[in-house]
Write a protein that holds these residues in place. Sequence first.
Motif, PDB file in Angstrom:
ATOM      1  N   ASP A 393     -15.063  35.220 -11.717  1.00  0.00           N
ATOM      2  CA  ASP A 393     -14.980  36.492 -12.455  1.00  0.00           C
ATOM      3  C   ASP A 393     -16.185  37.371 -12.161  1.00  0.00           C
ATOM      4  O   ASP A 393     -16.050  38.600 -11.979  1.00  0.00           O
ATOM      5  N   ALA A 394     -17.377  36.757 -12.126  1.00  0.00           N
ATOM      6  CA  ALA A 394     -18.587  37.538 -11.861  1.00  0.00           C
ATOM      7  C   ALA A 394     -18.569  38.114 -10.450  1.00  0.00           C
ATOM      8  O   ALA A 394     -18.970  39.271 -10.231  1.00  0.00           O
ATOM      9  N   ARG A 396     -15.876  38.815  -8.616  1.00  0.00           N
ATOM     10  CA  ARG A 396     -14.887  39.896  -8.607  1.00  0.00           C
ATOM     11  C   ARG A 396     -15.431  41.140  -9.293  1.00  0.00           C
ATOM     12  O   ARG A 396     -15.227  42.275  -8.826  1.00  0.00           O
ATOM     13  N   ALA A 397     -16.111  40.928 -10.415  1.00  0.00           N
ATOM     14  CA  ALA A 397     -16.632  42.067 -11.173  1.00  0.00           C
ATOM     15  C   ALA A 397     -17.651  42.842 -10.347  1.00  0.00           C
ATOM     16  O   ALA A 397     -17.619  44.085 -10.307  1.00  0.00           O
ATOM     17  N   ASP A 401     -17.454  46.517  -9.263  1.00  0.00           N
ATOM     18  CA  ASP A 401     -18.511  47.427  -9.718  1.00  0.00           C
ATOM     19  C   ASP A 401     -19.077  48.240  -8.569  1.00  0.00           C
ATOM     20  O   ASP A 401     -19.413  49.421  -8.737  1.00  0.00           O
ATOM     21  N   GLN A 456     -22.785  48.786 -16.162  1.00  0.00           N
ATOM     22  CA  GLN A 456     -21.851  47.660 -16.069  1.00  0.00           C
ATOM     23  C   GLN A 456     -22.191  46.773 -14.877  1.00  0.00           C
ATOM     24  O   GLN A 456     -22.102  45.541 -14.960  1.00  0.00           O
ATOM     25  N   ARG A 457     -22.613  47.373 -13.789  1.00  0.00           N
ATOM     26  CA  ARG A 457     -22.987  46.581 -12.613  1.00  0.00           C
ATOM     27  C   ARG A 457     -24.223  45.738 -12.895  1.00  0.00           C
ATOM     28  O   ARG A 457     -24.308  44.580 -12.458  1.00  0.00           O
ATOM     29  N   ASP A 460     -23.084  42.835 -15.111  1.00  0.00           N
ATOM     30  CA  ASP A 460     -22.343  41.829 -14.356  1.00  0.00           C
ATOM     31  C   ASP A 460     -23.256  41.039 -13.429  1.00  0.00           C
ATOM     32  O   ASP A 460     -22.954  39.877 -13.097  1.00  0.00           O
TER      33      ASP A 460
END
Length: 475
Positions: A393-394, A396-397, A401, A456-457, A460
């Motif tokens: 998930d990280a 992909r995020a 991002d 957000q980046r 993450d």
Amino acid sequence: MRRALSCCLIAALAAPLSACAVGPDFVAPAAPRTPRFTPEATASPGTGQKFRLGAQASEKWWSAFRSKRLDALIEEALARSPTLEAAEAAIRVAQFEADAARGPLLPQIGLGSGSNYIYSSGYSTTTTVTQSAYSFFSKQVNVSFSPDIWGGTRRTIESLEAQQEVAAYQKQAAHLTLAADVAKAAIEEAALRAEIATTRKTIDLEQERLTLLKRQLVFGAATSVDILSQQTVLAQSRQTLPALETRLAQQRNLLAKLAGRTPYDAVEESFELVELSLPHDMPVSLPAQIISQRPDLKAAEAQMHAASARIGAAVAARLPNVTLTGNAGSSAFKIAQLFAPGTNFYTLAGNVAQPVLDGATLLNNQRAAEAGLNEAEARYKGAVVNAFQNVADALRALQGDARAVKEARITEATSRRYLDKIRMQQNFGAVSQLAVVDAQRAYLATSIARIRAESQRLSDSVALFVAIGGGEMTA
């Protein structure tokens, strides 16, 4: 007595000859044979950030954000956190319990002292009734020892030592979580400050636009509907500001709590987005490395070890138990005669006990321990799957991002160029001030979107550090 001495000698000799304990010997589970976290090869997001496959993060991974204020606040939080203090105490509790369990491996020695007053009225069947009264004193040393022939005590110690490891890894997990919470809270505060500043500029522009529309209304260039519409937009902009300011105040309270303070004793550090750098090199551990790096997985493995050892202890409880006892001392009718010749005594005894009928209590205890191992194994497997999902998930995020930040910056830059052209046209009288205000409003909206994408980046990035288990730490 000879029979008792023989039993004691046999049991004493059998104890050191028992080189192993009953029950399963724990073997750490093998790492999953997974080459990577995602179906395709992990690609770096680019635009200022690169994944380093197989790299190990430093213990102070938060220094990658290059903020001295953040470093100082995290160090303070780690030093003052009640959560970490409680975790440290839990480790000591587990250590003392394991040390206490070692006691039965050694002989148990106690001192005894007795003082008795005895009165006898004689035999009722005799014609002459005599009465006598006397005191009886004794001092003795009692020794007992149960050889750990089947390893039940050693399995109990093994289980408690594994619980101590669990407590140590739980402290590491709390350490990692606390540092991540502080970093995310600081990033959120910085984003809120930037968003509040931009929102205030937006409100000023909406007020300026309303003033211009009112002027145009006088000359018939605008209508009352235009005025009402702009007043609605201005009110909506003003409505967003209190919510943002409240969130900022709550974020400051959160930072104080994470630092071990009360909201009244607020932290001195404040954060701005420009002071937080995006980590350029992001370590991405291989799947096999995650098993040994994440403290929650190590804790789950230690739980399996403890459950495995409890099976051995339960099996040993069903087998014959040997107990050796002995005592030596002196007894006399008077205290002054306790150590006189002829008052000494000693006894040696050996006892073998085998449970026969106990209502299947010991058998069910063993079955419960075996079921407990199955539960621990299932929980470990679930923890591994969850850990791999966290990393995927990280990754992909951060990949998403990177694209989001790129597009947000392009949009903001385009809006900025449009605003510059509108201003240039205004200088030649080609457009009105109202068009300039509209362009400025659009530009500020794209700025807020860019702020959210960048924050957000950063968040993450923190999530990826947490997903791989942070940096190397000692238990």
